[in-house]
Design a protein around this motif. Structure first.
Motif, PDB file in Angstrom:
ATOM      1  N   LYS A   1       0.616  -1.452  -0.675  1.00 15.49           N
ATOM      2  CA  LYS A   1      -0.116  -0.404  -0.069  1.00 15.49           C
ATOM      3  C   LYS A   1       0.853   1.790  -0.184  1.00 15.49           C
ATOM      4  N   GLY A   2       2.070   1.613   0.016  1.00 16.91           N
ATOM      5  CA  GLY A   2       3.092   2.326   0.213  1.00 16.91           C
ATOM      6  C   GLY A   2       3.896   2.994   1.079  1.00 16.91           C
ATOM      7  N   GLN A   3       3.141   1.953   1.811  1.00 11.20           N
ATOM      8  CA  GLN A   3       3.651   2.585   3.448  1.00 11.20           C
ATOM      9  C   GLN A   3       5.158   2.586   3.606  1.00 11.20           C
ATOM     10  N   TYR A   4       5.947   2.970   4.398  1.00  7.08           N
ATOM     11  CA  TYR A   4       7.517   3.291   4.645  1.00  7.08           C
ATOM     12  C   TYR A   4       7.972   2.554   5.549  1.00  7.08           C
ATOM     13  N   MET A   5       8.505   1.261   5.689  1.00  5.74           N
ATOM     14  CA  MET A   5       8.888   1.007   6.981  1.00  5.74           C
ATOM     15  C   MET A   5       9.730   1.623   8.151  1.00  5.74           C
ATOM     16  N   TRP A   6       9.386   2.241   9.517  1.00  9.21           N
ATOM     17  CA  TRP A   6      10.509   3.071  10.092  1.00  9.21           C
ATOM     18  C   TRP A   6      10.696   2.195  11.104  1.00  9.21           C
ATOM     19  N   LYS A   7      11.188   3.417  11.819  1.00  8.98           N
ATOM     20  CA  LYS A   7      12.029   1.871  13.326  1.00  8.98           C
ATOM     21  C   LYS A   7      11.398   2.665  14.661  1.00  8.98           C
ATOM     22  N   PRO A   8      11.096   2.528  15.492  1.00 12.25           N
ATOM     23  CA  PRO A   8      10.070   3.326  16.249  1.00 12.25           C
ATOM     24  C   PRO A   8      10.776   3.717  17.269  1.00 12.25           C
ATOM     25  N   THR A   9      11.651   5.030  17.844  1.00 19.09           N
ATOM     26  CA  THR A   9      11.929   4.686  19.334  1.00 19.09           C
ATOM     27  C   THR A   9      11.511   5.254  19.893  1.00 19.09           C
ATOM     28  N   ILE A  10      12.059   5.408  21.551  1.00 20.72           N
ATOM     29  CA  ILE A  10      11.276   6.578  22.600  1.00 20.72           C
ATOM     30  C   ILE A  10      12.079   8.002  21.721  1.00 20.72           C
ATOM     31  N   GLN A  11      12.794   8.536  20.804  1.00 20.30           N
ATOM     32  CA  GLN A  11      13.414   9.865  20.160  1.00 20.30           C
ATOM     33  C   GLN A  11      12.518  10.012  19.529  1.00 20.30           C
ATOM     34  N   THR A  12      11.605   9.257  18.691  1.00 22.68           N
ATOM     35  CA  THR A  12      10.800   9.562  18.090  1.00 22.68           C
ATOM     36  C   THR A  12       9.021  10.051  19.001  1.00 22.68           C
ATOM     37  N   VAL A  13       8.963   9.888  19.793  1.00 18.51           N
ATOM     38  CA  VAL A  13       8.329   9.942  20.143  1.00 18.51           C
ATOM     39  C   VAL A  13       8.088  11.329  20.894  1.00 18.51           C
ATOM     40  N   ILE A  14       9.838  11.151  20.901  1.00 16.63           N
ATOM     41  CA  ILE A  14       9.707  12.621  22.053  1.00 16.63           C
ATOM     42  C   ILE A  14      10.145  14.324  21.217  1.00 16.63           C
ATOM     43  N   GLU A  15      10.126  13.794  19.606  1.00 21.45           N
ATOM     44  CA  GLU A  15      10.105  14.485  18.380  1.00 21.45           C
ATOM     45  C   GLU A  15       8.762  15.126  18.488  1.00 21.45           C
ATOM     46  N   ARG A  16       7.904  13.766  18.079  1.00 26.68           N
ATOM     47  CA  ARG A  16       6.624  14.391  17.262  1.00 26.68           C
ATOM     48  C   ARG A  16       6.092  15.107  18.686  1.00 26.68           C
ATOM     49  N   ALA A  17       6.154  14.511  20.060  1.00 27.56           N
ATOM     50  CA  ALA A  17       5.526  15.112  21.201  1.00 27.56           C
ATOM     51  C   ALA A  17       5.881  15.940  21.563  1.00 27.56           C
TER      52      ALA A  17
ATOM     53  N   PRO B   1      11.980   2.634  31.858  1.00 27.73           N
ATOM     54  CA  PRO B   1      13.691   3.540  30.788  1.00 27.73           C
ATOM     55  C   PRO B   1      13.113   4.340  29.776  1.00 27.73           C
ATOM     56  N   ASP B   2      12.567   3.730  29.063  1.00 30.05           N
ATOM     57  CA  ASP B   2      11.826   5.084  27.987  1.00 30.05           C
ATOM     58  C   ASP B   2      10.846   5.585  28.845  1.00 30.05           C
ATOM     59  N   LEU B   3       9.628   4.838  29.413  1.00 30.56           N
ATOM     60  CA  LEU B   3       8.987   5.960  29.974  1.00 30.56           C
ATOM     61  C   LEU B   3       9.520   6.488  30.889  1.00 30.56           C
ATOM     62  N   VAL B   4      10.224   6.351  32.131  1.00 32.76           N
ATOM     63  CA  VAL B   4      10.826   7.325  32.014  1.00 32.76           C
ATOM     64  C   VAL B   4      11.608   8.697  31.300  1.00 32.76           C
ATOM     65  N   THR B   5      12.389   8.716  29.738  1.00 31.99           N
ATOM     66  CA  THR B   5      13.252   8.761  29.582  1.00 31.99           C
ATOM     67  C   THR B   5      12.303   9.704  28.500  1.00 31.99           C
ATOM     68  N   PHE B   6      11.344   9.718  28.493  1.00 31.97           N
ATOM     69  CA  PHE B   6      10.307   9.596  27.563  1.00 31.97           C
ATOM     70  C   PHE B   6       9.224  11.340  28.362  1.00 31.97           C
ATOM     71  N   HIS B   7       9.244  11.053  29.724  1.00 32.83           N
ATOM     72  CA  HIS B   7       8.115  11.831  30.286  1.00 32.83           C
ATOM     73  C   HIS B   7       9.529  13.404  31.396  1.00 32.83           C
ATOM     74  N   GLU B   8      10.144  12.598  31.427  1.00 27.85           N
ATOM     75  CA  GLU B   8      11.637  13.809  31.780  1.00 27.85           C
ATOM     76  C   GLU B   8      12.093  14.894  30.574  1.00 27.85           C
ATOM     77  N   ALA B   9      12.174  13.765  29.668  1.00 25.99           N
ATOM     78  CA  ALA B   9      13.233  14.398  28.589  1.00 25.99           C
ATOM     79  C   ALA B   9      11.420  15.800  27.575  1.00 25.99           C
ATOM     80  N   THR B  10      10.239  15.366  27.345  1.00 30.07           N
ATOM     81  CA  THR B  10       9.509  16.347  27.582  1.00 30.07           C
ATOM     82  C   THR B  10       9.343  17.121  28.682  1.00 30.07           C
ATOM     83  N   ASN B  11       9.192  16.726  30.091  1.00 31.02           N
ATOM     84  CA  ASN B  11       8.909  18.083  30.803  1.00 31.02           C
ATOM     85  C   ASN B  11       9.899  19.027  30.779  1.00 31.02           C
ATOM     86  N   ALA B  12      11.104  17.867  30.373  1.00 30.29           N
ATOM     87  CA  ALA B  12      12.210  19.354  30.270  1.00 30.29           C
ATOM     88  C   ALA B  12      12.425  21.119  29.737  1.00 30.29           C
TER      89      ALA B  12
END
Length: 496
Positions: free
Chosen positions: A337-353, A373-384
């Motif tokens: 269907k044409g979708q690209y394949m991507w590598k999900p990482t916690i950094q991608t969610v931080i950037e989008r959020a 560790p990912d949950l901590v990383t995401f919330h601490e990075a976004t809150n910073a």
């Protein structure tokens, strides 16, 4: 139809006053965290001439106060999905908020039930919200007459999925939610019409620019209506170039390996085999695999000079440093269907959020596995980046906490530990489907086997029909409100 009789100066003065009023509202503490890409003048020009107020704003302000109180105290609200007013009437004893899940609505509120694929009409969830809010108002009116002590007006948080179409569809849906009395809606960053919700695969994220446009449309409609309704940004991941996977081996494309007639089990097997043979990596990983340590440091330093380096530029930089083209093809892994394949990482969610945070009031990161560790990383990075940010979190039914490394004690205290990270609103979206099925199955079996003996023993004397204090379950005494109407019509005062 007569023309409007007004002079230009009066009309201009009225318009300017409206603009000043909007600008003042945007500067107040309640909305100071928001950044809009449009002006107050633009919003004033899009408003009706008759101002209106909405219960949605009252409920949103109530929710805002509740969640910020939790943020201050390091606590959280634990709620769950519901679509039935009877369920909601009982939640008032324990929950501060009610969640109206799109997945639940897709099962209980449509003529043809289905999975969580957002394939129901766009007004399905707003209609469910309207039904629930009206029932809450009825209970609130009833208890003022009967002097109960429950706060039935629990703010409603609702699932707006991906918006069900273009920007004008999002605007119409947002308007319906506000008119229904919702306190907050959340919107996803997934592609419309391509949702195959499951753990791991089954989701296609849209580009950041498209997600920003969706959220801007929601915020714009709130502003046009003059509503303080809250918006939660639910991010699955980002699709920036650095995270797209490409093949580093000379292999046929994934699409050519899969035929239209391939069944689901065969598809999964073929896909897995193909991925193993293709040497999938991000472009940066492919460069690192070829480069010496110093070469890769040089490559990385050149990338850091730009916020997001286009792929064409990455290829040029890599070739300059390595002296050769990097074998990496992001077209080969694309789906049929044409979708690209991507590598999900916690950094991608931080950037989008982070990219959309100032359009919304709350952030929710949807991740495939509850890795602490990912949950901590995401919330601490976004809150910073956004201090005192309010966060939401959903407990997906398929989460395997033991496999993710959680001890029994950690599972027990997870909601408290998340609350300390600012996750003030936590939800189990679809528990009620299991609960209703279980209770109905048990009652049906007992009723068939024991009849009135069971009814009198388990319903009339104890259990379902009476609470622990012997009183009727909430909601059963609505006749008293009707008596109050009759007394008022007859001119008799209510006796308290």
């Amino acid at each position: 139809m007569p023309a409007i009789q007004t002079d230009l100066a009066t009309e201009q003065a009225t318009f300017n006053a409206e603009v000043e009023s909007i600008e003042a509202a945007w500067k107040c503490p309640r909305q100071a965290h928001l950044v809009r890409p449009y002006s107050a003048r633009t919003i004033a020009g899009l408003r009706n001439s008759i101002p209106q107020t909405y219960a949605s704003s009252t409920m949103a302000d109530k929710l805002w106060a509740q969640l910020n109180e939790h943020r201050k105290d390091g606590t959280c609200e634990l709620t769950y999905g519901a679509t039935d007013p009877i369920q909601v009437s009982q939640m008032a004893k324990h929950q501060q908020t009610v969640y109206v899940s799109g997945s639940l609505c897709g099962v209980s509120e449509v003529s043809t039930p289905g999975r969580d694929a957002a394939d129901y009409p766009w007004d399905t969830v707003p209609k469910a919200v309207d039904k629930i809010f009206r029932s809450q108002m009825w209970h609130d009116q009833r208890q003022r007459h009967e002097l109960e002590n429950w706060d039935y007006l629990a703010p409603i948080i609702a699932d707006a999925d991906m918006g069900f179409g273009g920007l004008t569809s999002i605007v119409k849906m947002t308007k319906a939610f506000v008119e229904a009395g919702v306190a907050m809606i959340h919107m996803d960053d997934l592609a419309i019409g391509m949702k195959r919700f499951s753990m791991g695969m089954g989701r296609t994220a849209v580009p950041t620019s498209e997600y920003v446009s969706r959220l801007t449309a929601v915020r714009m409609q709130f502003d046009i209506m003059g509503a303080t309704t809250m918006l939660m940004c639910r991010c699955d991941t980002a699709t920036y170039h650095p995270y797209i996977l490409g093949a580093t081996k000379d292999v046929p494309s994934l699409a050519s390996a899969i035929s239209i007639s391939t069944t689901t089990p065969e598809y999964q097997s073929i896909r897995k085999t193909w991925k193993e043979s293709a040497g999938l990596m991000t472009f940066d990983e492919a460069v690192k695999a070829l480069a010496a340590e110093e070469q890769y440091k040089t490559y990385s330093s050149k990338l850091s000079e730009q916020e997001v380096t286009p792929m064409t530029e990455r290829r040029k930089i890599a070739k300059q440093i390595l002296g050769q083209d990097v074998l990496w093809d992001w077209e080969l892994p694309r789906s049929t269907k044409g979708q690209y394949m991507w590598k999900p990482t916690i950094q991608t969610v931080i950037e989008r959020a982070s990219a959309v945070a100032q359009l919304g009031d709350v952030t929710w990161a949807r991740i495939d596995a509850p890795t602490w560790p990912d949950l901590v990383t995401f919330h601490e990075a976004t809150n910073a980046k956004f201090p005192n940010r309010l966060f939401g979190f959903g407990y997906v039914g398929g989460y395997d906490f033991s496999k993710a490394g959680f001890s029994e004690e950690q599972i027990k205290n997870l909601h408290k530990d998340l609350a300390k990270l600012g996750v003030v609103w936590q939800v189990q979206p679809v528990w009620v489907t299991m609960a209703l099925s279980d209770v109905t199955d048990k009652f049906g079996k007992m009723w068939q086997e024991e009849g009135m003996g069971m009814w009198v023993r388990d319903c009339q004397r104890t259990g379902w029909m009476k609470g622990v204090d012997g009183a009727h379950k909430m909601g059963w005494s609505g006749g008293y409100l009707a008596d109050g109407f009759a007394e008022a019509v007859s001119g008799r005062d209510m006796v308290l």
